[in-house]
Scaffold this motif. Sequence first.
Motif, short mmCIF file in Angstrom:
data_model
loop_
_atom_site.label_atom_id
_atom_site.label_comp_id
_atom_site.label_asym_id
_atom_site.label_seq_id
_atom_site.Cartn_x
_atom_site.Cartn_y
_atom_site.Cartn_z
N UNK A 193 -41.24 -4.48 -26.02
CA UNK A 193 -40.64 -3.29 -26.62
C UNK A 193 -41.62 -2.66 -27.62
N UNK A 194 -41.67 -1.34 -27.61
CA UNK A 194 -42.58 -0.70 -28.54
C UNK A 194 -41.90 -0.40 -29.88
N UNK A 195 -40.57 -0.29 -29.82
CA UNK A 195 -39.83 -0.08 -31.06
C UNK A 195 -38.63 -1.00 -31.09
N UNK A 196 -38.46 -1.71 -32.20
CA UNK A 196 -37.32 -2.62 -32.33
C UNK A 196 -36.56 -2.28 -33.62
N UNK A 197 -35.25 -2.10 -33.46
CA UNK A 197 -34.38 -1.84 -34.61
C UNK A 197 -33.46 -3.05 -34.74
N UNK A 198 -33.34 -3.54 -35.95
CA UNK A 198 -32.45 -4.69 -36.16
C UNK A 198 -31.33 -4.28 -37.10
N UNK A 199 -30.13 -4.75 -36.77
CA UNK A 199 -29.00 -4.40 -37.63
C UNK A 199 -27.79 -5.25 -37.32
N UNK A 200 -26.65 -4.85 -37.86
CA UNK A 200 -25.41 -5.58 -37.61
C UNK A 200 -25.00 -5.38 -36.15
N UNK A 201 -24.36 -6.42 -35.57
CA UNK A 201 -24.02 -6.35 -34.14
C UNK A 201 -22.82 -5.44 -33.86
N UNK A 202 -21.97 -5.22 -34.86
CA UNK A 202 -20.70 -4.50 -34.65
C UNK A 202 -20.22 -3.99 -36.00
N UNK A 203 -19.13 -3.21 -36.03
CA UNK A 203 -18.58 -2.81 -37.33
C UNK A 203 -18.41 -4.04 -38.22
N UNK A 204 -18.57 -3.88 -39.52
CA UNK A 204 -18.57 -5.07 -40.39
C UNK A 204 -17.23 -5.35 -41.05
N UNK A 205 -16.16 -4.75 -40.53
CA UNK A 205 -14.85 -4.93 -41.16
C UNK A 205 -14.32 -6.36 -41.14
N UNK A 206 -14.96 -7.22 -40.33
CA UNK A 206 -14.39 -8.56 -40.14
C UNK A 206 -14.84 -9.56 -41.20
N UNK A 207 -15.70 -9.12 -42.11
CA UNK A 207 -16.07 -9.99 -43.24
C UNK A 207 -15.85 -9.21 -44.54
N UNK A 208 -15.53 -9.92 -45.62
CA UNK A 208 -15.33 -9.21 -46.89
C UNK A 208 -16.65 -8.56 -47.36
N UNK A 209 -16.55 -7.48 -48.16
CA UNK A 209 -17.72 -6.68 -48.53
C UNK A 209 -18.89 -7.48 -49.13
N UNK A 210 -18.55 -8.42 -50.00
CA UNK A 210 -19.60 -9.20 -50.67
C UNK A 210 -20.48 -9.93 -49.64
#
Lengths: 341, 327
Positions: free
Chosen positions: B292-309
């Motif tokens: 891959x020439x460009x790789x973006x990393x991030x959360x797999x899905x909306x983050x509502x399933x864990x508390x904000x902290x």
Amino acid sequence: MKEIELPILPISVIGSYPKPKWLREAIRARAEGKIDEAHMEEAYNDAVSSVVREQELLGVDIPSDGEMRREEMVEYFAERIEGFKFFGKVRVWGNNYFRKPGIVGPLKWRGPMTVEEFKFLRSVSTSPAVKVPITGPYTIADWSYIIYYKSKEEATFEIAKIINRELKALEEAGANFVQVDEPALTTHPEEMEWAVEAINEAVRGLNIKVGLHVCYSDYRILKPYYDKLKVSQFALEFANRGFSDLEVIRGLNVELGFGVVDVHNRFVESPEAVEAAILKVLNYVKPECLYINPDCGLKLLPRKIAREKLRSIKIGTERVRKKLNEKGIIKTYLKSEVNCS
Amino acid sequence: MKLAIEFSGSFPRDEAVSNLHSLRKSGDIDERTFLEKIIAKELKLVGSLDSLGFSLFTDGMLWADDILNPVASLSGAEAGGLVRFFDNNFFVRAPIVKKEISFIEGNALEAYAKFLKAFPEERRAKLKAPIPGPVTLVHFSQNSHYSSHAELLNAWGKKFLIPLVEKLKSMGFSSFEVHEPSIVSKAISQELKEEGGKLLGEIFDSFSGNRFLLMTYFSASLVDAKHLSYAIRENSILGIDLFTPSGWRLVKSLSEKWASRIYLGSLNSRSPIPERSSKLRGWVERAEELGFSEVFMGNNAPMDFVPPRWAMGKLRKLSRSVLSKKR
Ligand SMILES: [Zn+2]
């Protein structure tokens, strides 16, 4: 189990009931340290007395304590079983949350969690039978982060052992009707096989009536397991789906707890609608094998609406009872083993 | 290889945000005050993300209940009963489709517009507008108007999503994030997923100058590679959830199908435990090996399933773990 006589089409509730406003205020005051433990206990007792009386006056044959002492169905048990830790509030829908627990160590039963609840309920109810709901092992595991155990399956079976001890303690204390609540049961169809085994593990060796409540679920996934589950009643939600999938209860060889009013909707169903729903389901279930209840716990409704919904249930059910009485079908019995095929 | 970190979808509501929603519901604050206060919270959130080195992010969707929530106000479909959002103890309101779907300028646009305006102009290129995908819309719709899934899909795509993107673009968004978990869901037929992939390709082609992240999550299988390959475009990036058993196999298969860029769903939004740095770095290397020439990393899905902290903890960890390795 001692035989308990009930009117035909016994009316019950799933478990939770709206908390009186003053109780919610007391809970808040307790959290802020403004009232002490003894005061809080008295408030809980008064709340139970009042909602049990209310259910009985409205015609509920088998009341619960309205889960007055429980904030949320998984939280309550996670707080009392060793090995859980709370991570914080997680949203379930809209602006509604639950405190999400995680399993961070070996799970252990610390002692009875619901026996005192039951004893108090028994002492204030005038009904011959009362219901004690208890959250099932699969739902507790599914709604928790599994950190200590290698798999959700392993954690579920550990919880099942704990629930089994709890249910046996309830039996010993004299409970005659417990209901295992498993709203999460069908969410991962590939896990059904072992989830059903875990529920059976949780209810193993009991000689009292055991019901199973599954709601907001795809009942087609549950259907193949009707006979495998060692319970004598399935309490299912049908008003929410407009009584449309009744075909799915064909092949159910135990009793049906039939949900006749929607608990997520403030519109109050008429007694006629309740009557029509019961008459419709009687094409699928023998009257001796049918209990009537709301779809699910009533706790999210304003108390006034919950009351009106129960009133509709009572009037609608009475009308059908009258028709059955004319045919000589008058009563039924609370049974731990049933044959409804 | 270019490596960047990216935040997608919703960030969990904290106590203060939750209070704002209660006040709005009870009528104690009006819509305008609600949005003003929510946007202040969102600016704080993206400020943190920005300083952690995230190159792209949404507003955290603090104003919306879920990804389907803006649909009711923008399409004329009614918000229906609660339905489970995949295998989570999280529920969304199903759009009830009783009449022709169309795009209407509903009040959800306010939230997008106000947030955009509140953000310094020179950094607006970092913002993504999150929207639901057509297959996911079909999956969750309670339809009594269209006679087939294909028709419903087409309507959601062409009568709703294209005009919605056009509108958001005219407001100033240049990047979009399409939430399309249903295109990898076992509950959806192969035909519909294939049609969905083609439709997504068409939508992306209609906006050639804009960036589209196609977010898939909670499931992945090699059969989905075919549907997804239709959506591989010059301006699109596919997001794959690495916490599903076949996640990496799907990533590999996409690399063979000429995808040169990839979004790796590397933070498990269903667990509070932060991912190990070595694991995150290993994934970067693996993506590089796949060419891959460009790789973006991030959360797999909306983050509502864990508390904000815990959610913030994970995002910080990602920044610490992979950005120091950037070359
Ligand atoms: Zn329920």
